[in-house]
Enzyme design. Structure first.
Site, PDB file in Angstrom:
ATOM      1  N   HIS A  20     -24.017  54.466  45.756  1.00  0.00           N
ATOM      2  CA  HIS A  20     -23.366  55.042  46.939  1.00  0.00           C
ATOM      3  C   HIS A  20     -23.931  54.408  48.216  1.00  0.00           C
ATOM      4  CE1 HIS A  20     -22.799  58.768  44.214  1.00  0.00           C
ATOM      5  NE2 HIS A  20     -21.603  58.242  44.376  1.00  0.00           N
ATOM      6  N   LYS A  44     -15.508  70.923  39.827  1.00  0.00           N
ATOM      7  CA  LYS A  44     -16.685  70.321  39.198  1.00  0.00           C
ATOM      8  C   LYS A  44     -17.892  71.230  39.376  1.00  0.00           C
ATOM      9  CE  LYS A  44     -15.722  65.373  39.710  1.00  0.00           C
ATOM     10  NZ  LYS A  44     -16.194  64.123  40.339  1.00  0.00           N
ATOM     11  N   ARG A  93     -16.712  50.192  40.495  1.00  0.00           N
ATOM     12  CA  ARG A  93     -17.787  49.632  39.685  1.00  0.00           C
ATOM     13  C   ARG A  93     -17.255  48.691  38.623  1.00  0.00           C
ATOM     14  NH1 ARG A  93     -20.193  55.495  38.970  1.00  0.00           N
ATOM     15  NH2 ARG A  93     -17.966  55.795  39.197  1.00  0.00           N
ATOM     16  N   SER A 131     -23.731  58.988  39.183  1.00  0.00           N
ATOM     17  CA  SER A 131     -24.483  60.230  39.403  1.00  0.00           C
ATOM     18  C   SER A 131     -24.703  60.951  38.079  1.00  0.00           C
ATOM     19  CB  SER A 131     -23.715  61.149  40.355  1.00  0.00           C
ATOM     20  OG  SER A 131     -23.580  60.554  41.609  1.00  0.00           O
TER      21      SER A 131
HETATM   22  P1  ADP Z   1     -16.080  61.362  42.944  1.00  0.00           P
HETATM   23  O1  ADP Z   1     -15.631  61.187  44.373  1.00  0.00           O
HETATM   24  O2  ADP Z   1     -15.073  60.850  41.987  1.00  0.00           O
HETATM   25  O3  ADP Z   1     -16.636  62.711  42.631  1.00  0.00           O
HETATM   26  P2  ADP Z   1     -18.669  60.066  43.344  1.00  0.00           P
HETATM   27  O4  ADP Z   1     -19.136  61.023  44.341  1.00  0.00           O
HETATM   28  O5  ADP Z   1     -19.617  59.777  42.215  1.00  0.00           O
HETATM   29  O6  ADP Z   1     -17.275  60.342  42.696  1.00  0.00           O
HETATM   30  O7  ADP Z   1     -18.357  58.656  44.031  1.00  0.00           O
HETATM   31  C1  ADP Z   1     -17.695  58.507  45.242  1.00  0.00           C
HETATM   32  C2  ADP Z   1     -17.183  57.079  45.304  1.00  0.00           C
HETATM   33  O8  ADP Z   1     -18.252  56.167  45.131  1.00  0.00           O
HETATM   34  C3  ADP Z   1     -16.165  56.713  44.223  1.00  0.00           C
HETATM   35  O9  ADP Z   1     -15.221  55.800  44.788  1.00  0.00           O
HETATM   36  C4  ADP Z   1     -16.977  56.015  43.168  1.00  0.00           C
HETATM   37  O10 ADP Z   1     -16.202  55.087  42.433  1.00  0.00           O
HETATM   38  C5  ADP Z   1     -17.991  55.297  44.051  1.00  0.00           C
HETATM   39  N1  ADP Z   1     -19.233  55.022  43.323  1.00  0.00           N
HETATM   40  C6  ADP Z   1     -19.968  55.854  42.579  1.00  0.00           C
HETATM   41  N2  ADP Z   1     -21.046  55.222  42.055  1.00  0.00           N
HETATM   42  C7  ADP Z   1     -20.971  53.934  42.485  1.00  0.00           C
HETATM   43  C8  ADP Z   1     -21.741  52.748  42.243  1.00  0.00           C
HETATM   44  N3  ADP Z   1     -22.806  52.749  41.460  1.00  0.00           N
HETATM   45  N4  ADP Z   1     -21.337  51.609  42.843  1.00  0.00           N
HETATM   46  C9  ADP Z   1     -20.232  51.590  43.615  1.00  0.00           C
HETATM   47  N5  ADP Z   1     -19.438  52.649  43.850  1.00  0.00           N
HETATM   48  C10 ADP Z   1     -19.805  53.803  43.292  1.00  0.00           C
END
Ligand code: ADP
Length: 160
Positions: A20, A44, A93, A131
């Site tokens: 992130h 969630k 990713r 995460s």
């Molecule tokens: P969501 O919004 O689906 O609950 P997250 O909070 O985990 O998911 O992620 C928010 C955004 O960050 C999403 O676009 C996800 O694809 C991206 N993301 C999560 N982990 C990574 C990572 N390791 N590298 C790049 N982007 C990531």
């Protein structure tokens, strides 16, 4: 600076990871203001409360002056309308992220035709990070130091 618009980076960030932070850092170089927006998505089950996730993101991004952290509940499209910001940042990713992200970007655009989603790729070393993986490692007593900002590592450690 490539564009004069602000952008929103929405997500659950439960917890924030180096992946992130990688995306936040890249986005902060492209836009004058990035609003990292934490969702209070009740579907969630979260490990950390909304306030904890906001605080962790604030701490982790404190060296990036053009990054703000906010939170929202309800529909993302409504939130964007409310803050009058229509550029979305999402991270990709791997191919496995594509289908969900593609659907969501098109659905958001359907809900509001002004919404434009921009996808950024993290450094290769962060492409395997999620995460949920971090939570699993922490729950099993593994080291998460290399995968999350220091404040998150400390918080995960305190939870044990
Ligand atoms: P969501 O919004 O689906 O609950 P997250 O909070 O985990 O998911 O992620 C928010 C955004 O960050 C999403 O676009 C996800 O694809 C991206 N993301 C999560 N982990 C990574 C990572 N390791 N590298 C790049 N982007 C990531």
């Amino acid at each position: 600076m490539y564009t004069k618009l602000s952008a929103v980076y929405p997500g659950s960030f439960d917890p924030p990871t180096n992946g992130h932070l990688d995306i936040i850092t890249r986005a902060s170089k492209l836009f004058p203001k990035i609003i990292v927006s934490v969702t209070d998505n009740s579907v969630k089950k979260h490990m950390f409360s909304l306030q904890e996730r906001v605080d962790l993101l604030k701490e982790a991004s404190k060296d990036l002056p053009n990054v703000e952290v906010a939170s929202f509940s309800g529909l993302l499209a409504d939130y964007l309308e409310k803050i009058d910001t229509f550029v979305l940042i999402r991270g990709l990713r791997a191919l496995s992220d594509f289908e969900y992200e593609f659907q969501m970007a098109l659905m958001n655009r359907k809900l509001n035709k002004n919404i434009e989603t921009i996808f950024l790729l993290p450094d290769q070393s962060n492409t395997f990070l999620s995460s949920s993986m971090v939570k699993e490692i922490a729950a099993l007593g593994g080291k998460t130091k290399d995968f999350v900002p220091e404040c998150v590592e400390k918080k995960l450690h305190d939870q044990r």
